[in-house]
Design a protein around this motif. Structure first.
Motif, short mmCIF file in Angstrom:
data_model
loop_
_atom_site.label_atom_id
_atom_site.label_comp_id
_atom_site.label_asym_id
_atom_site.label_seq_id
_atom_site.Cartn_x
_atom_site.Cartn_y
_atom_site.Cartn_z
N PHE A 3 0.12 2.10 -6.02
CA PHE A 3 0.59 1.30 -4.90
C PHE A 3 -0.39 1.40 -3.73
O PHE A 3 -0.62 0.43 -3.02
CB PHE A 3 1.99 1.79 -4.49
CG PHE A 3 2.64 0.95 -3.44
CD1 PHE A 3 3.07 -0.34 -3.73
CD2 PHE A 3 2.80 1.44 -2.15
CE1 PHE A 3 3.66 -1.13 -2.74
CE2 PHE A 3 3.39 0.66 -1.17
CZ PHE A 3 3.82 -0.62 -1.45
N GLN A 52 6.14 -5.85 -8.92
CA GLN A 52 7.13 -4.78 -9.11
C GLN A 52 8.01 -4.98 -10.34
O GLN A 52 9.13 -4.48 -10.37
CB GLN A 52 7.99 -4.62 -7.85
CG GLN A 52 7.17 -4.21 -6.65
CD GLN A 52 7.99 -3.45 -5.63
OE1 GLN A 52 9.00 -2.82 -5.95
NE2 GLN A 52 7.56 -3.48 -4.39
N LEU A 107 8.41 3.41 0.53
CA LEU A 107 8.64 2.10 -0.06
C LEU A 107 9.86 1.38 0.52
O LEU A 107 9.92 0.16 0.52
CB LEU A 107 8.81 2.23 -1.58
CG LEU A 107 7.60 2.80 -2.31
CD1 LEU A 107 7.89 2.88 -3.80
CD2 LEU A 107 6.37 1.95 -2.06
#
Lengths: 361, 361, 361, 361
Positions: free
Chosen positions: B62, B348, B282
């Motif tokens: 990420f 995702q 996140l």
């Protein structure tokens, strides 16, 4: 407030009657298993901080054999009620006990007063079936804080095997430098402590090497998860085989049950700065004059293990529960067959633990 | 003595030619994945204490996405060669290097100079694909002591997933109070770090609870060994569900990837004196004004995790090898498809890691 | 066997009479120190596993003030007997108690049931002078296993200061990563916990930095062994001064008494991967929205501290004895002056601990 | 970028000339101190990751004597440059070295490649003055990562005593269960390791018991902070005296320099589950057949110590600096008096360390 104030002889909440008299084994003399005899005794009421436990199952350890045959070096006495390991059911709860209720399934810690931290002379002196009267009895009162809860998925027979052998293995592998996933662990033989050591090490992510003189027992070790096995009858230089298996590094932890007879080889099998956990002396005497120097040049750590604390017992049960580990029960005997159970242990034909069923319920 | 003194452009012992020119990705601007471009560069000779590595596979994190899109808060610069995680093959060995030989399969540690012990400002400043040029390149020289050996049973694609995500999870679970068999571990979601956290915890004998917004992903978590799962879309008060599952005790360790957005719930889900390992943010911003007081009243421990040391990487590989853990690779892209790989990460939809195959050999 | 079966009102072995009635303070309302009142009560007989203690000295904590004035967030109730910290003398011993004899000098652990290991909801719920009735009373029965022996070289007044403040500091510095000789420790201010933190850190071989708003108090800190001091009124950016003193490395441990009001600065003063032990919230509210991110980027560890276990208390006493550390007692008040003692605490003019002498013998 | 590319023979930044030729001691034969001879050698240029050090002071260890006289059991060879312990000044810095600059004051770690973690066969094999050439030489190149910075407050003579003796004591007391304030530590005799053990233990808040055959040496031990002393000539059963001093509990850590000759007594002096750190064999051979059984019944831990890692050396220097500990230097000899220095060591009349001044600047 009194939790359960039933006198012996009355019927507690769950309906199981507590008799006023019950049976227990004792050892009038300590010169052989044939002495094991049954006597009747008055079931006691628990003190304010005790609970009365109905014993369901008892398991045997090599120590019990040495006590019955008179070769044990620790405290013991004539007329001793033998055995240290039991699982049972709480039937009466002392006035000041908050922690337990009738019907709870419990094991007693081997050293009754060893609750947490390191062992001390005082706590070492509270071993069941040695310093204190043992558990091969239909009923026994225990201090409330000496008990641990039996994990739900285990039978009484299985749970009765934990107090001495499993906790010894757990204490060995969870000492000052606890086992870590990826470590190499060597267990010697397939006795109770070694088999538990294997199961605990596997569940903890370790590589396990098991040794034995029997291929059949090694097959069993493999089924339980051992990554490698060595038949030391076929490969007497097993320490060299260990070095080959580990790529010349040696193992991180050794469960040393042989004592003087295997210590020299263990010092060759362990990695530099690795651990040898001495838990017994099964391999007899041998020359150990070289041991201190080898310990130094290997920067090795030789550690004596005396069972473990109640806190470690609880921690162990959490691990067993997480991975639903089932103790290996070799054979279950009836209460009346206690002598046969002892003799089966003496024969060394077993793998895992020998259990005596005390209660039929 | 020189181990391998081949200049770039010649052929080392195992026959794979080292070209003088090779290709690498770079980011001329940091405002979007579309900037990712390929350039040719001169393959360097390693310094005396370096080795030249032919990169076989690279995996994405990420962090790589935030760097490419300009939202990363750490060090970065324009024209950066991106990515931190690779597995490759040693092709040239520097003059003073004893440890490696041509053909060795290696990963590079995320923070090149973080060899052991705690991270420091100096070692934190040697992160690949951020402070230093990254690994999305066909060849790269690395300091010999920044590399770890790839376990034999893993492919290059699998091994490329380890440096950042797996080591972060390992460091979280092997901090000052390392995970212990029987512990309860909560992993949030099914991103790279969380899936590795699940696998490491299971292999270490823990009870694992996984959360996700997708039942399909939770099924995958169960297949990997999770004991319990919670769909936080269906049960937004997942912290209460955790308390129910653990019998009111709470979990010992939380892999906290949500940051401020989930920290309050994590403090309700953790047991007293338990650990919350903060590895990411996140879940976006949220009110954390209550966090210090909750931390105090829970005697909880909130710990920031910045990947880990080379020594921890080696320890982790030992655990992975002992249990033959295979990283979960979601999809493998070709070198030319790097932008697609980044976009797949952005979507995702993945479970586990996204890999770019750099070399076809 | 009964160790001491004297009823209250009779005279134990050492000749000190145990009266049937005695005096104790209580708080009929929780809205101010002026409520503190004395009442007469029946001296209880200890249960089988308790001992009756004649309280000699009680020390005050900031918590006692917040309870009396109604701002405490933990459990409390009207008519509470206040205070958690006392030192006294065993006068009657319960029937099943092996550990204590009449005349033993003891302190009670703050959380009565927190014997060892981590705190739990159950043990947290046994805090003296909050969850349970407190110790500002001439006599009180305690469970035998909640007591620790007072080191010989300490007076009752000195020993009464240990249970809350000293143990909090000790627990902070002896957590999962215990203080190590050569570590840098920062203590904020010169309240009870901070002064004990300073003394414990110095005795453990650490470098200590103390902060305060008063040069006079900093002088005292230096006399107690602080290597460096910072007057944060003169240097509000004390975190930068800490970085200068430590050569840009930061400190290993911070005893954080300020809470939200100082947490941001503490995160700048701590080294990477260092510890911030949150023990209180004296500095009031402040914006902590940045704290989680800073914790991550610093790989810092923020830990809440709730006093400690009886085992830690015993360990602490061993350290105090080895170095003959004397607690800093600011002022001793008579039993009748309890309100004055509370007000002196409120004034914040003290350095170290405020003590109330309960018994004149 | 090259930091210092001066060839030997030129003058570095700080003006101290590096000669092309210099002097060093060597041992043409290993059958006596009389062999120690001086030779001239070519001062080497450091490799890319090395630095050249001008040696200022060298200290002697018992190991150096056994090597010179042929009784050492570890690796050694004829024509060896002897000695492992030195402090000196960086005079030339290799091309790839970031960490050091000319003028830095440094010690070399005893095992050059033992940087952190446990010792291994590979790192054990890099001991100075044994496996590798030693330091009794005017100049020597060292790998940059094998060096530690000398604390500012120490002279070269003082610092030269640290690498072997002090680090051995530090490693002993900072093993898997590190020394904790309040622990009891026993140091045998007043040799280098024991005196450092005493100083480290005192600075760490421990209770120290020192033994010796000389009241004069015990007086010195007291001045250094020993709480208790035992003259084992007057009290041969010193282990019983230890039990009396510790109230029957025994000590937590023993620095065991006697080996087989004292191990039995140490096992009686250590507490249950306590540590015996075996660092030498000064007391000669004796019957140790009882040692394994005693280790078991005491649950004791016997650990071999092989000096320590560079990381431990740095940690130790932090402790020394915090408390400004000065090594005890018995006597300083000139470079030309090396044989006299060795003979003084042989006489065993010293307390603390014997130093050879190599450079006059």
């Amino acid at each position: 407030m009194v939790k359960t104030d039933l006198p012996a002889g009355s019927t507690p909440a769950n309906g199981s009657a507590v008799p006023t008299k019950a049976r227990q084994y004792f050892l009038p003399k300590l010169d052989g298993v044939h002495n094991l005899a049954v006597r009747e005794f008055d079931v006691p009421l628990p003190k304010a901080n005790e609970v009365l436990v109905k014993v369901h199952a008892v398991s045997l350890n090599f120590r019990d054999l040495t006590i019955a045959t008179g070769t044990y070096r620790g405290p013991k006495h004539e007329n001793l009620v033998p055995c240290s390991d039991m699982a049972g059911e709480v039937v009466v709860v002392g006035d000041d006990v908050e922690k337990w209720t009738v019907g709870d399934r419990v094991c007693a810690n081997f050293s009754q007063a060893h609750l947490h931290g390191d062992i001390t002379p005082e706590t070492a002196n509270t071993a069941l079936g040695g310093s204190l009267e043992g558990v091969l009895t239909e009923y026994r009162a225990f201090p409330a804080d000496s008990l641990v809860r039996v994990p739900q998925y285990l039978t009484y027979e299985e749970a009765s095997t934990l107090p001495c052998a499993a906790l010894t293995a757990y204490n060995a592998l969870h000492g000052p430098t606890p086992i870590k996933g990826g470590d190499w662990v060597l267990v010697q033989g397939t006795g109770g402590v070694s088999i538990f050591g294997l199961q605990i090490a596997v569940a903890s992510g370790a590589n396990v090497i098991a040794t034995s003189s029997s291929d059949e027992k090694l097959e069993q070790a493999k089924r339980l998860g051992a990554n490698h096995t060595i038949n030391y009858k076929k490969i007497p230089d097993w320490e060299k085989e260990v070095q080959i298996i580990t790529g010349g590094r040696g193992v991180d932890h050794i469960i040393e049950v042989g004592g003087p007879g295997t210590l020299n080889q263990s010092l060759d099998a362990v990695r530099m700065a690795g651990w040898i956990h001495v838990i017994g002396f099964l391999a007899g005497n041998a020359d150990v004059s070289n041991v201190p120097l080898k310990t130094l040049f290997k920067a090795a750590i030789v550690r004596g293990i005396l069972i473990g604390s109640r806190t470690q017992f609880e921690d162990m049960n959490r691990l067993f529960s997480a991975r639903q580990i089932h103790p290996v029960v070799d054979k279950v005997f009836d209460f009346e067959q206690a002598q046969e159970a002892y003799k089966h242990l003496e024969s060394q034909k077993h793998i895992g633990k020998i259990v005596i069923k005390v209660s039929r319920q």
